[in-house]
Design an enzyme around this catalytic site. Structure first.
Site, PDB file in Angstrom:
ATOM      1  N   SER A 102       0.820  -1.211   0.000  1.00 22.27           N
ATOM      2  CA  SER A 102       0.000   0.000   0.000  1.00 22.27           C
ATOM      3  C   SER A 102       0.854   1.262   0.000  1.00 22.27           C
ATOM      4  CB  SER A 102      -0.923   0.027   1.220  1.00 22.27           C
ATOM      5  OG  SER A 102      -1.872  -1.014   1.160  1.00 22.27           O
ATOM      6  N   GLU A 108      -3.450 -14.729   1.190  1.00 23.68           N
ATOM      7  CA  GLU A 108      -3.738 -13.916   2.369  1.00 23.68           C
ATOM      8  C   GLU A 108      -5.231 -13.896   2.670  1.00 23.68           C
ATOM      9  OE1 GLU A 108      -3.099  -9.328   4.011  1.00 23.68           O
ATOM     10  OE2 GLU A 108      -2.612  -9.821   1.936  1.00 23.68           O
ATOM     11  N   SER A 113      -9.866  -4.474  -0.018  1.00 21.23           N
ATOM     12  CA  SER A 113     -11.097  -4.101   0.680  1.00 21.23           C
ATOM     13  C   SER A 113     -12.257  -4.995   0.248  1.00 21.23           C
ATOM     14  CB  SER A 113     -11.448  -2.637   0.386  1.00 21.23           C
ATOM     15  OG  SER A 113     -11.884  -2.488  -0.949  1.00 21.23           O
TER      16      SER A 113
END
Length: 399
Positions: free
Chosen positions: A129, A244, A384
């Site tokens: 990120s 993940e 997200s």
């Protein structure tokens, strides 16, 4: 499809459960049960206990320390670890960068990094990120320019979990700024001790220091630290994020939290009746348990299909697990907030000059509100939940 465990799998579960009961240091178990985060020493101690047993990296290929367990046995092991409750081996090394290295990396990279990851001799963090490139990760701007036998890296990463402890960071960097944004990205392994790397803490809403900003100023990275092919890093990142997202479901964590909710809700608070006697609370608790059972069955279906999946190709069903798993983790922390009621309110023992009053509420209530706030993030990291819905629409529903 029969999702019941076989007699062999039940015996395996008993073996794993007995090992966790005997081998997990009590101080680590107590810290996690009380809602505190394990310390760095806790994580290192426990992962090395697992590695000595040969269980630190059971999902890896056998040649690098894996166990050859079936997908169902892998699932049982993870759930029992979460139910113990015990810390997970450091995920940034064991579950994220290591599978990328043993799937796409060179033989030299495998020999150099994998044994050290298994024994947590190196602490890894994730450099994905950036400001302006979170859910839209392909918009990242950190540059890596080839200069002879090195890449020179400049840019910034943010929300880098536990970077304050890290020896290494795996990074997505832009190596071809002229290419389509997903096509010009590479996957680099960067030594955090390299000149030009700076780590700055970010204090989270729960008051903790879990995440950081990482700055790169003319950081020279040997070309040998490039994983796979140059400009193919987006493919490796999708593979990593697929792994993940399965882990983010954390069914065992939610099961253990529900056990604690029932235990604490049976305690009389401030002379009143136990909350578990409240019908509306029991309805909310039952609804969460039903959703968790549905998630568990869905995860078992994904596990059962794992052997048929092409190696190196992410499973889009992991997005389903990620969405529902993160929602249930948040729902269980909300139930814990119901349990402690007004003791969830922030309290400053020094709010009045000269005050030396102790914090209000029982000791076990202290970490419930901070954990509630911290868990708000799980619907964001790993991609997200809104992004996961797009993945499901395209890859699962074909829309």
């Amino acid at each position: 499809m029969d999702l019941r465990f076989t007699d062999k799998e039940l015996a395996f579960r008993d073996e794993v459960r007995a090992f966790f009961k005997q081998a997990l240091p009590p101080q680590i178990r107590n810290r996690i049960t009380s809602g505190h985060h394990p310390t760095k020493d806790d994580l290192v101690t426990w992962q090395r206990i697992l590695n000595a047993k040969g269980w630190a990296v059971p999902h890896w290929p056998a040649e690098w320390g894996g166990t050859d367990w079936t997908p169902v046995e892998q699932y049982i092991f993870q759930e029992e670890m979460q139910l113990a409750p015990a810390p997970q081996p450091l995920p940034f090394g064991v579950n994220m960068v290591a599978p990328v290295i043993y799937t796409f990396g060179s033989e030299a990279q495998k020999r150099r990094f994998l044994p050290r990851i298994a024994n947590i001799d190196d602490w890894w963090c994730q450099g994905f990120s950036e400001p302006g490139a979170g859910s839209d990760l392909a918009s990242l701007k950190t540059r890596a320019e080839r200069q002879g036998d090195c890449f020179v890296v400049n840019g910034q990463k943010t929300w880098t979990t536990l970077a304050q402890h890290a020896d290494w960071i795996f990074c997505l960097v832009r190596t071809d700024p002229a290419a389509k944004k997903q096509m010009g990205i590479s996957f680099l392994l960067i030594d955090m001790k390299t000149p030009g790397v700076t780590v700055c803490p970010i204090q989270t809403i729960d008051g903790g220091h879990e995440v950081n900003e990482v700055f790169f100023d003319d950081v020279r990275v040997p070309v040998e630290n490039l994983v796979g092919e140059e400009n193919r890093g987006w493919d490796y990142a999708k593979f990593l994020l697929g792994n993940e997202r399965v882990g983010i479901a954390r069914v065992g964590v939610s099961k253990e939290r529900i056990r604690r909710i029932k235990q604490l809700a049976a305690v009389e608070m401030s002379g009143g009746r136990p909350l578990i006697e409240d019908r509306r609370f029991r309805e909310k608790l039952a609804a969460v348990e039903i959703e968790l059972k549905a998630l568990e069955i869905t995860q078992m279906r994904v596990v059962a299909a794992e052997g048929r999946r092409e190696r190196g190709k992410p499973d889009p069903a992991s997005s389903v697990l990620k969405i529902k798993g993160s929602e249930l983790q948040q729902a269980t922390t909300e139930l814990l907030m119901d349990v402690i009621g007004p003791y969830a309110m922030p309290y400053d023992p020094h709010s009045e000059e000269g005050s030396n009053e102790p914090p209000v509420g029982p000791d076990w209530a202290a970490m419930i509100a901070p954990n509630y706030f911290n868990t708000r993030k799980v619907s964001i990291y790993g991609g997200s939940n809104e992004i996961q819905k797009n993945i499901i629409a395209k890859a699962v529903l074909g829309l």
